[in-house]
Design a protein around this motif. Sequence first.
Motif, short mmCIF file in Angstrom:
data_model
loop_
_atom_site.label_atom_id
_atom_site.label_comp_id
_atom_site.label_asym_id
_atom_site.label_seq_id
_atom_site.Cartn_x
_atom_site.Cartn_y
_atom_site.Cartn_z
N GLN A 109 8.25 -0.82 9.23
CA GLN A 109 7.22 -0.41 9.55
C GLN A 109 7.91 0.75 9.36
O GLN A 109 6.86 1.74 8.05
CB GLN A 109 6.85 -0.76 10.77
N THR A 110 9.07 1.22 9.09
CA THR A 110 9.97 2.62 8.76
C THR A 110 9.70 2.85 7.23
O THR A 110 9.01 3.54 6.78
CB THR A 110 10.43 2.92 9.19
N ALA A 111 9.34 1.35 6.71
CA ALA A 111 9.85 1.87 5.03
C ALA A 111 8.48 1.86 4.44
O ALA A 111 8.72 2.17 3.06
CB ALA A 111 10.88 -0.02 4.76
N GLY A 112 7.38 1.47 5.19
CA GLY A 112 5.81 1.53 4.35
C GLY A 112 6.20 0.53 4.27
O GLY A 112 4.94 0.08 3.04
N LEU A 113 6.17 -0.78 4.55
CA LEU A 113 5.87 -1.99 3.82
C LEU A 113 4.35 -2.74 4.72
O LEU A 113 4.31 -2.37 6.36
CB LEU A 113 6.78 -3.29 4.27
N ARG A 114 3.35 -3.31 3.96
CA ARG A 114 2.22 -3.37 4.35
C ARG A 114 2.52 -4.65 5.81
O ARG A 114 3.31 -5.29 5.30
CB ARG A 114 1.36 -4.23 3.08
N ALA A 115 1.78 -5.08 5.83
CA ALA A 115 1.89 -5.51 7.35
C ALA A 115 2.06 -7.77 6.75
O ALA A 115 3.21 -7.95 6.99
CB ALA A 115 0.99 -6.14 8.37
N GLY A 116 1.03 -7.68 5.59
CA GLY A 116 1.87 -9.25 5.25
C GLY A 116 2.90 -9.15 4.23
O GLY A 116 3.41 -10.21 4.12
N LEU A 117 3.18 -7.89 3.97
CA LEU A 117 4.59 -8.50 3.30
C LEU A 117 5.50 -8.88 3.99
O LEU A 117 6.91 -9.32 3.84
CB LEU A 117 4.89 -7.47 2.10
N ALA A 118 5.71 -7.66 5.27
CA ALA A 118 7.11 -7.91 6.56
C ALA A 118 6.21 -8.93 6.98
O ALA A 118 7.38 -9.72 7.41
CB ALA A 118 5.97 -6.70 7.05
N PHE A 119 5.23 -9.93 6.84
CA PHE A 119 4.92 -11.50 7.69
C PHE A 119 5.78 -12.07 6.87
O PHE A 119 6.78 -12.58 7.69
CB PHE A 119 3.47 -11.64 7.93
#
Length: 142
Positions: A109-119
Amino acid sequence: MPMQRVPWVSLALVLLSYSTLGWLISETRASVSMWLATVVAILLLIVTLTIPWTKITYYFSILLKSNTRSFAVAVVAAFLFFIMIAWFRVFLDTLLIVSATILVKIDFQTAGLRAGLAFLAASIFSLSGLALGALIYKLIYS
């Protein structure tokens, strides 16, 4: 996302913590259904961590809408607290896994990654860690 912004330390912690889970499950010689239940539980944990907070508050408001539901939630919470005390070692292992997963989510989240990619990234590293732990156990004890 540039390679230097990838939270490698957090991902390594997730990989290690889930590999210990894979090791422990392999040690018990669990059935395929137990492995599938573990994979589903891991994916559910990661999904709940990547859902926006507004949806979580909506689901909690459904749970606590009436006195009966609130009482049932309190009874379940008390039972889970009892299990936590009775199986403290299992609770600590679970807490380690959840904490590592939360750390990865915060770093993404801090790096600005979208939720789908983080998942997707958290799922890949978690399930890879699970498989790695099982593989290492099989290589050592087979």
